[in-house]
Design a protein around this motif. Structure first.
Motif, PDB file in Angstrom:
ATOM      1  N   LEU A   1       7.684   9.044  -3.919  1.00 41.86           N
ATOM      2  CA  LEU A   1       7.065  10.054  -2.757  1.00 41.86           C
ATOM      3  C   LEU A   1       5.824   9.536  -2.197  1.00 41.86           C
ATOM      4  N   ASN A   2       4.936   9.017  -3.183  1.00 37.29           N
ATOM      5  CA  ASN A   2       3.917   8.650  -2.776  1.00 37.29           C
ATOM      6  C   ASN A   2       3.961   7.450  -1.676  1.00 37.29           C
ATOM      7  N   PHE A   3       5.211   6.475  -1.809  1.00 37.98           N
ATOM      8  CA  PHE A   3       5.352   5.514  -0.847  1.00 37.98           C
ATOM      9  C   PHE A   3       6.377   5.755  -0.044  1.00 37.98           C
ATOM     10  N   THR A   4       7.361   6.310  -0.253  1.00 34.94           N
ATOM     11  CA  THR A   4       8.497   6.473   0.629  1.00 34.94           C
ATOM     12  C   THR A   4       8.305   7.598   1.956  1.00 34.94           C
TER      13      THR A   4
ATOM     14  N   PHE B   1       2.567   0.342  -6.662  1.00 33.56           N
ATOM     15  CA  PHE B   1       2.396   0.537  -5.125  1.00 33.56           C
ATOM     16  C   PHE B   1       1.887  -0.742  -4.690  1.00 33.56           C
ATOM     17  N   ARG B   2       1.080  -1.489  -5.214  1.00 32.66           N
ATOM     18  CA  ARG B   2       0.730  -2.934  -4.540  1.00 32.66           C
ATOM     19  C   ARG B   2       2.080  -3.637  -4.553  1.00 32.66           C
ATOM     20  N   ASN B   3       3.163  -3.579  -5.648  1.00 30.53           N
ATOM     21  CA  ASN B   3       4.187  -4.224  -5.481  1.00 30.53           C
ATOM     22  C   ASN B   3       5.322  -3.891  -4.305  1.00 30.53           C
ATOM     23  N   PHE B   4       5.237  -2.353  -4.173  1.00 28.58           N
ATOM     24  CA  PHE B   4       5.767  -1.620  -3.035  1.00 28.58           C
ATOM     25  C   PHE B   4       5.436  -2.303  -1.732  1.00 28.58           C
ATOM     26  N   SER B   5       4.258  -2.458  -1.739  1.00 29.65           N
ATOM     27  CA  SER B   5       3.447  -2.890  -0.215  1.00 29.65           C
ATOM     28  C   SER B   5       3.897  -4.248  -0.014  1.00 29.65           C
ATOM     29  N   GLU B   6       4.001  -5.196  -1.135  1.00 37.72           N
ATOM     30  CA  GLU B   6       4.380  -6.520  -0.705  1.00 37.72           C
ATOM     31  C   GLU B   6       5.700  -6.742  -0.366  1.00 37.72           C
TER      32      GLU B   6
END
Length: 381
Positions: free
Chosen positions: A105-108, A234-239
């Protein structure tokens, strides 16, 4: 004890009392379960490296429907075929709400297919199924893409020349390439840095989320203050977000609305036709992003399949019924499985034998529901 220390102690006692009050609220509506500790809940009873076994053991004491506390969050656990069937099959609509995983949820922000709810989820799901079922659009079907990638995989395996090797990474590249072909319309060479980066980011996130760091993120208000491996998620998600956004922008510039080439082309076409719909840029990126979860689950299933066949060599020998049916001069076709009953049975048994996502996905209830003699309140997980 000075006044400051006294005030801090009183504040902590008040916080504990508040947590105990909140944890007991509406308790009569929840199934039984182990008594939780303040803040920690039942985490001390659950082994982080084998939570499935811990939950199965608790079901022997509290029944097939019981309550555990993951930190401050109360979760109803369904254990066993009958309880799961009654909930997800017999009352599938009532259990269709998607729960919120703090780490996702933090990312999506609730976007995409997997973690959206309500009308948005229905629209996105219907759209995705329609496109994937009718992917005869353009010039190439999903079947053709899979068969093409299978030939590249075989060529890579032949390079080993019969020597022992670890198939994990090559299988990940093959599966990821099929997904890239469906989403982006083209595959990558196995040594392409873009493909290797995608696999590295996905594998790293799955490993972190399966570790105690990832599991403890059920308490984001605490974990966000701590440094640790969970921050790398979250760094991986951002990439990945940047990579997918670039692909979508390239498709937008080169689109041919009358001839969609892939999944992203269909997304951009719908977004252009109805800019006020659910198909906003963030949703499009997230829908594409979450398809990459199949890279890990599919390649893991294949690896486990190989391990099982290595252990049961007599089964592997019988699977060679493929030879007289398919032969060596052509690739398998959709018509072959009907003539391969034993091979089909082995594939189904492998999927039953292993458990890629043993705990499933968290659901939430859109209304009060009765299950196994218990009244589960609206909003329960």
């Amino acid at each position: 004890m000075d006044s400051i220390s006294t005030a801090i102690l009183l504040l902590l006692l008040a916080l504990v009392c508040l947590l105990l009050t909140l944890s007991s609220r509406d308790k009569r509506k929840l199934p039984p379960g182990p008594r939780p500790l303040p803040l920690l809940g039942n985490l001390l009873l659950l082994r982080s490296q084998n939570m499935l076994t811990s939950l199965t053991q608790l079901s022997k004491e509290y029944g097939s429907v019981y309550t555990v506390h993951l930190g401050p969050r109360r979760v109803v656990v369904l254990s066993g075929y009958q309880a799961v069937k009654e909930a997800l099959v017999d009352q599938g609509e009532e259990f269709s709400g998607r729960g919120d995983y703090p780490v996702f949820l933090n990312f999506t922000k609730g976007n995409g297919i997997v973690f959206s709810n309500g009308d948005r989820w229905k629209v996105l799901r219907r759209f995705s199924i329609q496109i994937l079922r009718n992917f005869g659009m353009g010039k190439r079907s999903i079947e053709e893409r899979i068969l093409e990638e299978g030939s590249f995989l075989l060529a890579e395996l032949r390079k080993t020349e019969g020597e022992p090797f670890d198939p994990t990474f090559v299988l990940s590249r093959s599966v990821s390439n099929i997904i890239c072909s469906v989403l982006f319309g083209s595959r990558f060479d196995y040594d392409d840095e873009r493909l290797l980066t995608i696999i590295r980011l996905i594998n790293d996130n799955f490993q972190i989320m399966s570790s105690p760091w990832g599991e403890m993120y059920i308490c984001p208000s605490l974990m966000d203050w701590l440094s640790g491996r969970h921050r790398r998620i979250f760094r991986n998600f951002s990439e990945l977000w940047v990579f997918i956004s670039e692909q979508i922008q390239q498709h937008w510039q080169m689109r041919q609305p009358a001839e969609p080439r892939d999944f992203i082309d269909c997304l951009t076409r719908w977004q252009q036709q109805d800019p006020e719909s659910h198909f906003q840029e963030e949703t499009s990126v997230m829908m594409t992003h979450l398809f990459f979860g199949d890279t890990e689950t599919t390649s893991t299933t294949l690896c486990y399949g190989f391990l099982i066949l290595l252990k049961y060599t007599e089964v592997a020998a019988k699977v060679q019924e493929l030879d007289p049916v398919v032969g060596w001069r052509r690739a398998p076709s959709p018509d072959d499985p009907e003539r391969l009953p034993y091979t089909n049975a082995v594939l189904l048994q492998i999927q039953r034998f292993i458990s890629v996502v043993p705990l499933g996905l968290l659901c939430t209830l859109p209304l009060d529901i009765h299950l196994h003699g218990h009244c589960l309140a609206k909003g329960a997980h």
